[in-house]
Write a protein that holds these residues in place. Structure first.
Motif, PDB file in Angstrom:
ATOM      1  N   VAL A 213       0.820  -1.217   0.000  1.00 44.31           N
ATOM      2  CA  VAL A 213       0.000   0.000   0.000  1.00 44.31           C
ATOM      3  C   VAL A 213       0.853   1.267   0.000  1.00 44.31           C
ATOM      4  N   PHE A 214       1.901   1.298   0.818  1.00 52.40           N
ATOM      5  CA  PHE A 214       2.688   2.514   1.015  1.00 52.40           C
ATOM      6  C   PHE A 214       4.010   2.462   0.264  1.00 52.40           C
ATOM      7  N   GLU A 215       4.389   3.594  -0.298  1.00 54.78           N
ATOM      8  CA  GLU A 215       5.738   3.766  -0.799  1.00 54.78           C
ATOM      9  C   GLU A 215       6.691   3.874   0.391  1.00 54.78           C
ATOM     10  N   ARG A 216       7.898   3.415   0.190  1.00 56.59           N
ATOM     11  CA  ARG A 216       8.885   3.409   1.272  1.00 56.59           C
ATOM     12  C   ARG A 216       9.103   4.807   1.859  1.00 56.59           C
ATOM     13  N   SER A 217       9.102   5.826   1.024  1.00 49.27           N
ATOM     14  CA  SER A 217       9.369   7.188   1.473  1.00 49.27           C
ATOM     15  C   SER A 217       8.211   7.790   2.272  1.00 49.27           C
ATOM     16  N   HIS A 218       7.088   7.098   2.311  1.00 51.19           N
ATOM     17  CA  HIS A 218       5.907   7.584   3.020  1.00 51.19           C
ATOM     18  C   HIS A 218       5.902   7.129   4.481  1.00 51.19           C
ATOM     19  N   VAL A 219       6.841   6.264   4.854  1.00 52.98           N
ATOM     20  CA  VAL A 219       6.823   5.614   6.155  1.00 52.98           C
ATOM     21  C   VAL A 219       8.114   5.913   6.916  1.00 52.98           C
ATOM     22  N   ILE A 220       7.999   6.178   8.214  1.00 55.30           N
ATOM     23  CA  ILE A 220       9.153   6.302   9.098  1.00 55.30           C
ATOM     24  C   ILE A 220       9.422   4.918   9.687  1.00 55.30           C
ATOM     25  N   THR A 221      10.517   4.314   9.329  1.00 57.68           N
ATOM     26  CA  THR A 221      10.831   2.954   9.745  1.00 57.68           C
ATOM     27  C   THR A 221      11.893   2.948  10.846  1.00 57.68           C
ATOM     28  N   PRO A 222      12.063   1.810  11.516  1.00 53.77           N
ATOM     29  CA  PRO A 222      13.167   1.710  12.473  1.00 53.77           C
ATOM     30  C   PRO A 222      14.526   2.026  11.854  1.00 53.77           C
ATOM     31  N   ASP A 223      14.744   1.622  10.616  1.00 55.13           N
ATOM     32  CA  ASP A 223      16.015   1.939   9.951  1.00 55.13           C
ATOM     33  C   ASP A 223      16.218   3.446   9.836  1.00 55.13           C
ATOM     34  N   ASP A 224      15.150   4.169   9.525  1.00 53.47           N
ATOM     35  CA  ASP A 224      15.251   5.628   9.402  1.00 53.47           C
ATOM     36  C   ASP A 224      15.691   6.258  10.715  1.00 53.47           C
ATOM     37  N   VAL A 225      15.112   5.784  11.799  1.00 56.70           N
ATOM     38  CA  VAL A 225      15.394   6.374  13.104  1.00 56.70           C
ATOM     39  C   VAL A 225      16.773   5.956  13.606  1.00 56.70           C
ATOM     40  N   ARG A 226      17.149   4.716  13.347  1.00 62.82           N
ATOM     41  CA  ARG A 226      18.444   4.219  13.833  1.00 62.82           C
ATOM     42  C   ARG A 226      19.611   4.860  13.090  1.00 62.82           C
ATOM     43  N   GLY A 227      19.440   5.063  11.792  1.00 64.78           N
ATOM     44  CA  GLY A 227      20.514   5.675  11.011  1.00 64.78           C
ATOM     45  C   GLY A 227      21.801   4.890  11.121  1.00 64.78           C
ATOM     46  N   ASP A 228      22.891   5.568  11.476  1.00 64.36           N
ATOM     47  CA  ASP A 228      24.201   4.918  11.575  1.00 64.36           C
ATOM     48  C   ASP A 228      24.507   4.404  12.979  1.00 64.36           C
ATOM     49  N   PHE A 229      23.557   4.538  13.894  1.00 60.43           N
ATOM     50  CA  PHE A 229      23.791   4.038  15.244  1.00 60.43           C
ATOM     51  C   PHE A 229      23.645   2.516  15.272  1.00 60.43           C
ATOM     52  N   PRO A 230      24.330   1.846  16.181  1.00 59.76           N
ATOM     53  CA  PRO A 230      24.226   0.378  16.226  1.00 59.76           C
ATOM     54  C   PRO A 230      22.887  -0.119  16.741  1.00 59.76           C
ATOM     55  N   THR A 231      22.194   0.684  17.573  1.00 58.56           N
ATOM     56  CA  THR A 231      20.907   0.260  18.108  1.00 58.56           C
ATOM     57  C   THR A 231      19.905   1.396  18.025  1.00 58.56           C
ATOM     58  N   LEU A 232      18.640   1.028  18.064  1.00 56.39           N
ATOM     59  CA  LEU A 232      17.575   2.030  18.088  1.00 56.39           C
ATOM     60  C   LEU A 232      17.621   2.838  19.370  1.00 56.39           C
ATOM     61  N   GLU A 233      17.843   2.159  20.482  1.00 55.59           N
ATOM     62  CA  GLU A 233      17.861   2.865  21.753  1.00 55.59           C
ATOM     63  C   GLU A 233      18.949   3.932  21.771  1.00 55.59           C
ATOM     64  N   GLN A 234      20.120   3.615  21.290  1.00 56.50           N
ATOM     65  CA  GLN A 234      21.203   4.589  21.268  1.00 56.50           C
ATOM     66  C   GLN A 234      20.847   5.761  20.365  1.00 56.50           C
ATOM     67  N   LEU A 272      15.603  -4.515  14.301  1.00 54.52           N
ATOM     68  CA  LEU A 272      14.503  -4.219  13.376  1.00 54.52           C
ATOM     69  C   LEU A 272      14.994  -3.744  12.017  1.00 54.52           C
ATOM     70  N   GLU A 273      16.173  -4.207  11.616  1.00 59.43           N
ATOM     71  CA  GLU A 273      16.659  -3.849  10.293  1.00 59.43           C
ATOM     72  C   GLU A 273      15.722  -4.409   9.215  1.00 59.43           C
ATOM     73  N   HIS A 285      16.974  -2.746  25.764  1.00 64.52           N
ATOM     74  CA  HIS A 285      17.045  -3.666  24.628  1.00 64.52           C
ATOM     75  C   HIS A 285      17.488  -2.874  23.395  1.00 64.52           C
ATOM     76  N   PRO A 286      18.274  -3.469  22.496  1.00 66.15           N
ATOM     77  CA  PRO A 286      18.735  -2.715  21.314  1.00 66.15           C
ATOM     78  C   PRO A 286      17.617  -2.241  20.396  1.00 66.15           C
ATOM     79  N   ALA A 287      16.435  -2.871  20.473  1.00 65.79           N
ATOM     80  CA  ALA A 287      15.307  -2.442  19.628  1.00 65.79           C
ATOM     81  C   ALA A 287      14.357  -1.505  20.367  1.00 65.79           C
ATOM     82  N   ALA A 288      14.728  -1.059  21.559  1.00 66.51           N
ATOM     83  CA  ALA A 288      13.835  -0.218  22.358  1.00 66.51           C
ATOM     84  C   ALA A 288      13.763   1.194  21.789  1.00 66.51           C
ATOM     85  N   ALA A 289      12.547   1.645  21.554  1.00 64.63           N
ATOM     86  CA  ALA A 289      12.288   3.013  21.104  1.00 64.63           C
ATOM     87  C   ALA A 289      10.850   3.407  21.405  1.00 64.63           C
TER      88      ALA A 289
END
Length: 386
Positions: A213-234, A272-273, A285-289
């Motif tokens: 349904v959604f284009e990738r650019s329409h969604v904020i994903t865990p990858d977007d938020v994590r960026g270059d950090f090793p974990t989401l929490e960081q 959550l990659e 937890h590394p996936a905590a956000a």
């Protein structure tokens, strides 16, 4: 020739892709103004209203009357409903939804509920063709509380997407999915369908339907938020969530479940990659956000702590149908004051159960207010205009 829907999606991708990228380093955020607020404020510094079981409709009154003969008061806690999703977005300023999904890989498992057989629900009969298609179905419980404003996940997502495309400056929307599979004992004339249990393949069908349904650019994903950090929490602790400039017009998805459903979703993707959903995970937890904390009565102090540490939190201001009957606002006030970004209710409109209970955002223009815990002191609700 492309369909109108395809053209709209393409235009939305262009619009979202061309939004300028802003750097906080280049922006003076010492005083918030209309010109800098979107660059200075982040999505976790906002508080919005959501709905619980956002798709749900009242059980048919004829069914309630009939089944009360076998189990009096069986429907007491499910006699609430919500407007269609787009109406909630337009008229009630709802910015967070919860959708319950059942696996139906072959199609048709929930196409002829036991309750419908008893009363020939005219509205449901119009939806049976959709219920026979393979894919995730949206309902509260099989056979008795099956009425939904959008009976498939695809249909619900299309409604959200189309509204979003038509309102490209909206604040980010949160959509929570709860994976349901409960086996229920038969009673009276009700013989329950036995749901399909989710395995990892079926859970990942949610991601597939989201991307259908959604284009990738329409969604904020865990990858977007994590960026270059090793974990989401960081990432959220050290960098923070996207700014409003980066997140307006977008949608983020989260899993309501914990336990085995969450573990299956994390299997092979511990941070959550490449996943579409955030999961409810406590700090550490590394996936905590994001954390689901539904009990504002017991957890309001802990919620404040998590929000102050940059976590997104969803809580509830009422539980069906207690506050709607009593008018007690204790839970509502604790939820609002906790700083949870998403305050979920079944009563964005006055309760029809006699108390007049209702949940509205205080100190706001109706759409959002400055988060009482995480927003800077110079924040004003007028800055969140859409």
């Amino acid at each position: 020739m492309k369909s109108l829907r395809s053209l709209l999606c393409s235009l939305a991708v262009i619009t979202i892709t061309l939004l300028p990228e802003f750097s906080l380093a280049d922006t003076d955020c010492s005083t918030l103004t209309a010109s800098n607020a979107d660059n200075c404020l982040r999505l976790n510094q906002v508080q919005v209203l959501g709905t619980h079981n956002s798709y749900k409709r009242w059980p048919l009154p004829e069914l309630i009357t009939l089944l009360d003969q076998h189990r009096d008061g069986w429907a007491r806690d499910i006699i609430y409903e919500h407007k269609p999703l787009t109406e909630q977005l337009d008229t009630l300023n709802i910015r967070q939804f919860e959708l319950d999904v059942f696996a139906d890989p072959e199609g048709g498992l929930y196409a002829d509920p036991a309750g419908n057989k008893l009363v020939n629900d005219p509205d449901f009969l119009n939806q049976q063709a959709l219920m026979r298609t393979p894919g995730l179905k949206v309902l509260h419980s099989q056979d008795i509380d099956y009425r939904s404003t959008c009976v498939t996940l695809i249909l619900c997502l299309e409604q959200i997407r189309d509204w979003s495309l038509n309102n490209p400056t909206h604040l980010p929307l949160m959509v929570m999915l709860e994976f349901k599979e409960g086996v229920r004992p038969n009673w009276g004339p009700i013989e329950y369908v036995q749901p399909v249990a989710f395995d990892q393949r079926l859970i990942l069908e949610a991601d597939k339907e989201i991307w259908q349904v959604f284009e990738r650019s329409h969604v904020i994903t865990p990858d977007d938020v994590r960026g270059d950090f090793p974990t989401l929490e960081q990432a959220i602790v050290e960098q923070g969530w996207p700014t409003l400039a980066e997140s307006r017009g977008k949608v983020l998805f989260a899993m309501d479940n914990t336990g085995r459903h969450r573990e299956m979703y994390l299997d092979g993707a511990p941070v959550l990659e490449d996943r579409a959903l955030f999961v409810s995970m406590e700090p550490g937890h590394p996936a905590a956000a994001f954390v689901k904390m539904n009990d504002a009565l017991a957890d309001h102090v802990l919620i404040r702590d998590y929000v102050a540490r940059n976590f997104l939190v969803r809580t509830r201001s009422d539980v069906p149908t207690s506050e709607a009957r009593s008018g007690d606002t204790t839970r509502r006030e604790l939820a609002l004051g906790s700083g949870a970004q998403y305050i979920s209710t079944d009563y964005a409109e006055p309760s029809p159960l006699g108390s007049g209970y209702q949940v509205m955002l205080p100190d706001s223009n109706g759409v959002a207010r400055c988060n009482p815990i995480s927003a800077p002191s110079s924040c004003q609700a007028i800055l969140f205009q859409e």
